[in-house]
Design a protein around this motif. Structure first.
Motif, PDB file in Angstrom:
ATOM      1  N   SER A  76       0.842  -1.201   0.000  1.00  0.00           N
ATOM      2  CA  SER A  76       0.000   0.000   0.000  1.00  0.00           C
ATOM      3  C   SER A  76       0.872   1.245   0.000  1.00  0.00           C
ATOM      4  N   GLY A  77       0.455   2.241  -0.743  1.00  0.00           N
ATOM      5  CA  GLY A  77       1.191   3.506  -0.768  1.00  0.00           C
ATOM      6  C   GLY A  77       2.203   3.612  -1.887  1.00  0.00           C
ATOM      7  N   ARG A  78       2.495   2.516  -2.559  1.00  0.00           N
ATOM      8  CA  ARG A  78       3.445   2.570  -3.672  1.00  0.00           C
ATOM      9  C   ARG A  78       2.719   2.922  -4.969  1.00  0.00           C
ATOM     10  N   LYS A  79       3.443   3.647  -5.810  1.00  0.00           N
ATOM     11  CA  LYS A  79       2.853   4.075  -7.078  1.00  0.00           C
ATOM     12  C   LYS A  79       3.511   3.322  -8.232  1.00  0.00           C
ATOM     13  N   LEU A  80       2.718   2.783  -9.111  1.00  0.00           N
ATOM     14  CA  LEU A  80       3.226   2.097 -10.292  1.00  0.00           C
ATOM     15  C   LEU A  80       3.118   3.012 -11.510  1.00  0.00           C
ATOM     16  N   THR A  81       4.213   3.152 -12.228  1.00  0.00           N
ATOM     17  CA  THR A  81       4.207   3.899 -13.485  1.00  0.00           C
ATOM     18  C   THR A  81       4.567   2.928 -14.599  1.00  0.00           C
ATOM     19  N   TRP A  82       3.656   2.766 -15.562  1.00  0.00           N
ATOM     20  CA  TRP A  82       3.879   1.798 -16.635  1.00  0.00           C
ATOM     21  C   TRP A  82       4.745   2.416 -17.730  1.00  0.00           C
ATOM     22  N   LEU A  83       5.871   1.768 -17.983  1.00  0.00           N
ATOM     23  CA  LEU A  83       6.777   2.223 -19.040  1.00  0.00           C
ATOM     24  C   LEU A  83       6.554   1.329 -20.271  1.00  0.00           C
ATOM     25  N   HIS A  84       5.475   1.629 -21.005  1.00  0.00           N
ATOM     26  CA  HIS A  84       5.116   0.798 -22.150  1.00  0.00           C
ATOM     27  C   HIS A  84       6.184   0.815 -23.234  1.00  0.00           C
ATOM     28  N   HIS A  85       6.935   1.918 -23.293  1.00  0.00           N
ATOM     29  CA  HIS A  85       7.944   2.005 -24.353  1.00  0.00           C
ATOM     30  C   HIS A  85       9.101   1.031 -24.118  1.00  0.00           C
ATOM     31  N   MET A  86       9.181   0.453 -22.908  1.00  0.00           N
ATOM     32  CA  MET A  86      10.246  -0.496 -22.633  1.00  0.00           C
ATOM     33  C   MET A  86       9.725  -1.933 -22.586  1.00  0.00           C
ATOM     34  N   CYS A  87       8.452  -2.109 -22.916  1.00  0.00           N
ATOM     35  CA  CYS A  87       7.853  -3.444 -22.856  1.00  0.00           C
ATOM     36  C   CYS A  87       7.900  -4.129 -24.219  1.00  0.00           C
ATOM     37  N   HIS A  88       7.865  -5.438 -24.198  1.00  0.00           N
ATOM     38  CA  HIS A  88       7.807  -6.209 -25.432  1.00  0.00           C
ATOM     39  C   HIS A  88       7.035  -7.502 -25.175  1.00  0.00           C
ATOM     40  N   GLY A  89       6.652  -8.178 -26.243  1.00  0.00           N
ATOM     41  CA  GLY A  89       5.910  -9.412 -26.098  1.00  0.00           C
ATOM     42  C   GLY A  89       5.919 -10.220 -27.377  1.00  0.00           C
ATOM     43  N   GLU A  90       5.341 -11.391 -27.297  1.00  0.00           N
ATOM     44  CA  GLU A  90       5.247 -12.277 -28.455  1.00  0.00           C
ATOM     45  C   GLU A  90       3.799 -12.314 -28.949  1.00  0.00           C
ATOM     46  N   LEU A  91       3.637 -12.170 -30.264  1.00  0.00           N
ATOM     47  CA  LEU A  91       2.306 -12.144 -30.880  1.00  0.00           C
ATOM     48  C   LEU A  91       2.241 -13.236 -31.949  1.00  0.00           C
ATOM     49  N   LYS A  92       1.181 -14.036 -31.915  1.00  0.00           N
ATOM     50  CA  LYS A  92       1.027 -15.092 -32.916  1.00  0.00           C
ATOM     51  C   LYS A  92       0.181 -14.587 -34.083  1.00  0.00           C
ATOM     52  N   LEU A  93       0.727 -14.646 -35.282  1.00  0.00           N
ATOM     53  CA  LEU A  93       0.030 -14.199 -36.496  1.00  0.00           C
ATOM     54  C   LEU A  93      -0.610 -15.411 -37.180  1.00  0.00           C
ATOM     55  N   SER A  94      -1.925 -15.402 -37.267  1.00  0.00           N
ATOM     56  CA  SER A  94      -2.642 -16.554 -37.847  1.00  0.00           C
ATOM     57  C   SER A  94      -3.361 -16.212 -39.145  1.00  0.00           C
ATOM     58  N   HIS A  95      -3.205 -15.015 -39.653  1.00  0.00           N
ATOM     59  CA  HIS A  95      -3.943 -14.601 -40.845  1.00  0.00           C
ATOM     60  C   HIS A  95      -3.212 -14.948 -42.139  1.00  0.00           C
ATOM     61  N   LEU A  96      -1.998 -15.503 -42.024  1.00  0.00           N
ATOM     62  CA  LEU A  96      -1.197 -15.801 -43.208  1.00  0.00           C
ATOM     63  C   LEU A  96      -1.297 -17.289 -43.548  1.00  0.00           C
TER      64      LEU A  96
END
Length: 756
Positions: A562-582
Motif C-alpha cells: 500500500s502507498g506505492r505508485k506504479l508507473t507503466w513504461l510501455h515504451h520499454m515493454c515487449h511481447g510475443e504475438l502469434k500471427l494466424s492470418h497468413l
C-alpha cells in the motif's frame, strides 16, 4: 704440575720460552711435551712471586717479534732484491712471491704463538684493557692502554716493519699483476692469482682484529691507488671502443667488460671493494658516455630491436633513475604513438570492439616486451601505464568528449549479450577488459553507460548468463569499490524480486480461477536504481486485450504494497504475438506499441496513419519510431513513404518468412546520438552534485579553509570516479556561496568558512 705461584728468575725461564716461540713463529717442529711445558712457563711468569712478571714477558716478546720481522724482511724478502739491484745481470726476484710466502708463514705462526700466550692474553692483557667507564674517568695508565694481545701485537709489528716499509713496491707490483690479468683476459696463472690475492688480503688481515677501522690500512694503502689506476684504464678502454664500435657493439663490449671486471674483483679484492670498482667501471664506460649510448636510442625503440634494448637496459640499469629517463620517455612515446595509430582511424558500428581489442593487443604486446627486455622493471611498467592512459583518455579536440568509457562499456555489453561464444572465453575477455577499464579517468561516464546497457539487457532478457553479469559487476567492485556498483546490485535484486512477484501473482490467479487470456510477466523496478531516463508517461491508449491484465496486476500489487505508485513504461515493454492470418502461423517478438498497431488490424485490413495514431493516442515521434520497423519488415505495407496523415497502412496478406519465429528490432533498443549526448550531459549534472556535496562535507569538517587547500581536497575525493577541471569546482563553490552553505571570510579573498 703445581698451579701455586712460586719464586722464579725471569732469565731462567725466558730463554727456554723464547726458543719455543721462535720455533712456533717459524713453523718448526715442536714436541708435544715441550709445547705443553711452554704453557706452564707462560703461566709461571705471569703469577711469579713476589711480583708477577707479565709486563716483562710482554715487553720481551714484543722485542722478539720486532727483531724476528726485521730479520724476515732483510733475509727473506730484501736479500735477493738487493743482490739483483747490485748486479744487473741477475734476474730480478719476485717481490710478491717472497712477501706472500713470508706472510703465510708468519701469519700462521703468530696464530700458534697467540695460543701459547693464552694465559697472558686472558688474565693479564684483557683485564688491563680500557673499558668505556675507565676511559671516561681516566683511571688507566698509558702503558696499559698500549698493550695488545700477542696475536694482535704480532700483526701490528708486521704492519710497522714489513708492510709500511714495502708498501709502495707491493702496491705497484699488485697493480701490475691486475693489469696483466686484464691484458690476458683473465687467464693469468692460478698460482700468480693466489699470490696477488694473498698479498692484497694481508693488508686487511693485518688489522682484522680491530673493532672499527679494520679496513683503513687496506683502503689507504691499496684501494685508493687501485681505483685510480682502474679508472684510468677504463677511460682509455672506453675511448678505444668509441673509435671502433657502433652503439650496439659498444654496449655488448661494456657488458662483457663489466662481467669480467666483476669476476676479477671477486678473484683479487676484498668484498668491500667490489661495489666501488663496479661504480668506477660504470662511471667511465656508461655515465661519461651517455650521449653516445643514447644517440641511437630512438631508432632502437622505434624498430623494437630487442637485443639492443636488452643490452641498453643492462648497461643503464645500475645508474640513477634520472639518467635512464631518456630511454623510458622514448619508450613511452613509442607506445603512445602506436596506440594512437591503432585506435585513431577506427570507424563503423563495431568501433567499440576494435577499440578495446586493439588497445589490449598493444598493452599485451608491450607488457610481454617489458618482461622479456626490461625484466618487468617498475619504471617501464609505469611508462606503459602512462602511455595507455594517455591514448585511452585522449580527446580528439577540446569540444569533442573522450568516448573511451562508452566504448569499453559497449564492449562489455557485446560480450554479455546472448551469443554463441562459450562462457570461458567470455570470462577471459571480461577479465582482459578490466585492464583497459582501469586506465579510464572518467569512470563515472563508464558507470552511466554500463548501467544503461545493463538495464536494457535485464529488461529485454538479452543476457547470455546471469553468472557472467554478476562476475563482471564483482570485477568492477574490486576495481572501484562498493559505491561504484551499488545501483547495479540493486538492479539485480529488482529482477530477482520481480521473478518472485510474478510467481505469486500467477498463484493468485489460479487460486481465484481468473484467466487473463495472455501470458504476463512484469518487472517492477525501483526508479532510483534504474537509469531509465525520463519516467514521464508517454500518451498511449492501452489495447483492450491488455487492460484486464494490467488492472488485475495493479490491484494485486497495491494490496501487497500500500502507498506505492506504479508507473507503466510501455515504451520499454515487449511481447510475443502469434500471427494466424497468413498461409502459415508466425510468432513475432515486438515492442508493445507495435503489438498495439498489429492488433488494430484484427477487424480490418487497412487503416490510415491518422486513424492508427488517434486510436492509440500516439504522438508523431513515437508513431514514426515504431511504424518504420513494421514497414521495413514487410508485415505492413504503406501507400507512401511519408508515414503520416491519410497514408494507408495495409496488412500484407502475402507475407512469408523462412523462420516461423522471429523478432522485429525496435529503434529504441539502439541508442541514438541524442541519447548518447543526453547520457554525457547527465554525467555532468551528476558531477556538479557530487562536487557540491564533497565541498559541503569538507567545509563542515574543516570550518575554515583556504581556496587552494579546498581544491586539492576535492580533487583527492573525486579522483576515484573522475578528474574534474578546476573551472567546474570554482562554479560549484560559487553556487554554494549563493545557496549560503559557505561564505568568503571577511579579511581574506581566498578563504572560505562553513555556514552552520
Amino acid at each position: 704440575m703445581s698451579l701455586k705461584p712460586k719464586i722464579v728468575e725471569f732469565v731462567d725461564v725466558w730463554p727456554r720460552l723464547r726458543c719455543i716461540a721462535e720455533s712456533v713463529i717459524t713453523l718448526s717442529k715442536v714436541e708435544r711435551a715441550v709445547w705443553n711445558t711452554s704453557f706452564s712457563d707462560v703461566y709461571t711468569l705471569c703469577v711469579a712471586q713476589p711480583e708477577p712478571m707479565a709486563d716483562r714477558l710482554y715487553t720481551e716478546t714484543k722485542h722478539f717479534l720486532e727483531k724476528h720481522v726485521q730479520e724476515m724482511l732483510a733475509q727473506k724478502v730484501l736479500s735477493e732484491l738487493d743482490a739483483a739491484n747490485a748486479n744487473k745481470s741477475l734476474s730480478k726476484p719476485d717481490l710478491l712471491q717472497r712477501y706472500y710466502t713470508t706472510w703465510m708463514e708468519y701469519s700462521q705462526g703468530i696464530k700458534y704463538l697467540h695460543q701459547l700466550y693464552i694465559y697472558l692474553n686472558q688474565q693479564h692483557i684483557k683485564k688491563q684493557k680500557i673499558t668505556d667507564t675507565e676511559s671516561f674517568y681516566g683511571n688507566v695508565s698509558g702503558d696499559a692502554a698500549e698493550q695488545m694481545e700477542i696475536g694482535e701485537l704480532g700483526l701490528d709489528i708486521w704492519r710497522l716493519y714489513m708492510v709500511e716499509y714495502l708498501a709502495t713496491e707491493l702496491v705497484r707490483h699488485v697493480l701490475e699483476g691486475i693489469a696483466a690479468d686484464r691484458a690476458s683476459n683473465g687467464t693469468l696463472d692460478h698460482h700468480r692469482v693466489q699470490i696477488i690475492n694473498g698479498v692484497i688480503h694481508s693488508f686487511v688481515e693485518v688489522q682484522d682484529y680491530k673493532k672499527s677501522g679494520s679496513l683503513k690500512l687496506y683502503q689507504d694503502l691499496f684501494e685508493g691507488p687501485m681505483l685510480e689506476a682502474s679508472g684510468a684504464y677504463y677511460t682509455d678502454e672506453a675511448n678505444k671502443l668509441l673509435q671502433r664500435c657502433t652503439v650496439s657493439q659498444y654496449m655488448q663490449e661494456v657488458i662483457r667488460i663489466l662481467e669480467y671486471e666483476s669476476r676479477r674483483a671477486q678473484k683479487f679484492l676484498h668484498v668491500s671493494s667490489l661495489a666501488k670498482l663496479r661504480k668506477q667501471c660504470e662511471e667511465k664506460f656508461i655515465n661519461d658516455r651517455l650521449g653516445f649510448i643514447y644517440s641511437e636510442c630512438r631508432e632502437m625503440v622505434s624498430e623494437e630491436r630487442r637485443q639492443d634494448l636488452r643490452n641498453m637496459y643492462i648497461v643503464l640499469k645500475p645508474i640513477p633513475d634520472h639518467l635512464k629517463s631518456e630511454l623510458i620517455q622514448t619508450f613511452l612515446e613509442h607506445i603512445k604513438n602506436e596506440g594512437l595509430e591503432t585506435v585513431s582511424a577506427l570507424k563503423g558500428e563495431n568501433i567499440h570492439i576494435s577499440f578495446v581489442e586493439n588497445m589490449l593487443k598493444v598493452h599485451q604486446k608491450y607488457q610481454e616486451l617489458i618482461g622479456d627486455v626490461f625484466e618487468n622493471d617498475s619504471l617501464f611498467l609505469s611508462a606503459l601505464d602512462k602511455a595507455c592512459a594517455s591514448v585511452i583518455n585522449r580527446r580528439p579536440s577540446e569540444r569533442v568528449p573522450c568516448r573511451s568509457a562508452e566504448y569499453v562499456a559497449r564492449y562489455c555489453d557485446t560480450l554479455l549479450k546472448k551469443s554463441k561464444t562459450c562462457e570461458a572465453e567470455i570470462d577471459q575477455k571480461l577479465t582482459n577488459n578490466i585492464t583497459i577499464f582501469k586506465y579510464i579517468e572518467d569512470k563515472d561516464v563508464y558507470q552511466k553507460f554500463y548501467s544503461r546497457l545493463l538495464a536494457k539487457r535485464l529488461i529485454h532478457e538479452q543476457s547470455q548468463s546471469m553468472d557472467a553479469e554478476e562476475g563482471m559487476i564483482n570485477r568492477l567492485k574490486q576495481a572501484c569499490g562498493y559505491e561504484f556498483t551499488n545501483k547495479l546490485h540493486r538492479m539485480f535484486t529488482d529482477i530477482s524480486v520481480s521473478t518472485d512477484l510474478n510467481n505469486k501473482f500467477n498463484t493468485h490467479l489460479k487460486d481465484t480461477n481468473v484467466e487473463l487470456g495472455i501470458n504476463l510477466s512484469i518487472k517492477v523496478l525501483q526508479a532510483g536504481a534504474w537509469p531509465l531516463g525520463s519516467t514521464q508517461v508517454i500518451p498511449f491508449a492501452v489495447p483492450q486485450e491488455f487492460e484486464k491484465s494490467i488492472k488485475m496486476f495493479e490491484d494485486y500489487y497495491h494490496k501487497l504494497f500500500s502507498g506505492r505508485k506504479l508507473t507503466w513504461l510501455h515504451h520499454m515493454c515487449h511481447g510475443e504475438l502469434k500471427l494466424s492470418h497468413l498461409k502459415k502461423s508466425y510468432i513475432v517478438t515486438m515492442q508493445t506499441y507495435q503489438m498495439a498497431i498489429i492488433l488494430l488490424f484484427e477487424t480490418c485490413d487497412s487503416l490510415s496513419c491518422r486513424e492508427i495514431q488517434n486510436t492509440l493516442q500516439l504522438n508523431d515521434e513515437t508513431f514514426q519510431k515504431h511504424m518504420q520497423p513494421m514497414i521495413e519488415s514487410k508485415l505492413l505495407n504503406a501507400s507512401s513513404e511519408n508515414l503520416a496523415g491519410e497514408t494507408r497502412i495495409d496488412l500484407n496478406m502475402e507475407y512469408t518468412n523462412k523462420r516461423t519465429k522471429f523478432k522485429i528490432s525496435s529503434a529504441l533498443q539502439k541508442e541514438t546520438p541524442q541519447e548518447v549526448e543526453h547520457t554525457i550531459n547527465s554525467v555532468d549534472e551528476d558531477r556538479k552534485l557530487f562536487l557540491q556535496a564533497a565541498i559541503v562535507r569538507i567545509m563542515k569538517a574543516r570550518k575554515v579553509l583556504k581556496h587552494n587547500a579546498l581544491i586539492q581536497e576535492v580533487l583527492s575525493l573525486s579522483k576515484v570516479s573522475f578528474t574534474p577541471n578546476i573551472a567546474m569546482i570554482k562554479k560549484c563553490v560559487e553556487s554554494l556561496i549563493d545557496k549560503q552553505y559557505i561564505e568568503r571570510t571577511a579579511n581574506s579573498g581566498d578563504e572560505y568558512s562553513y555556514m552552520a
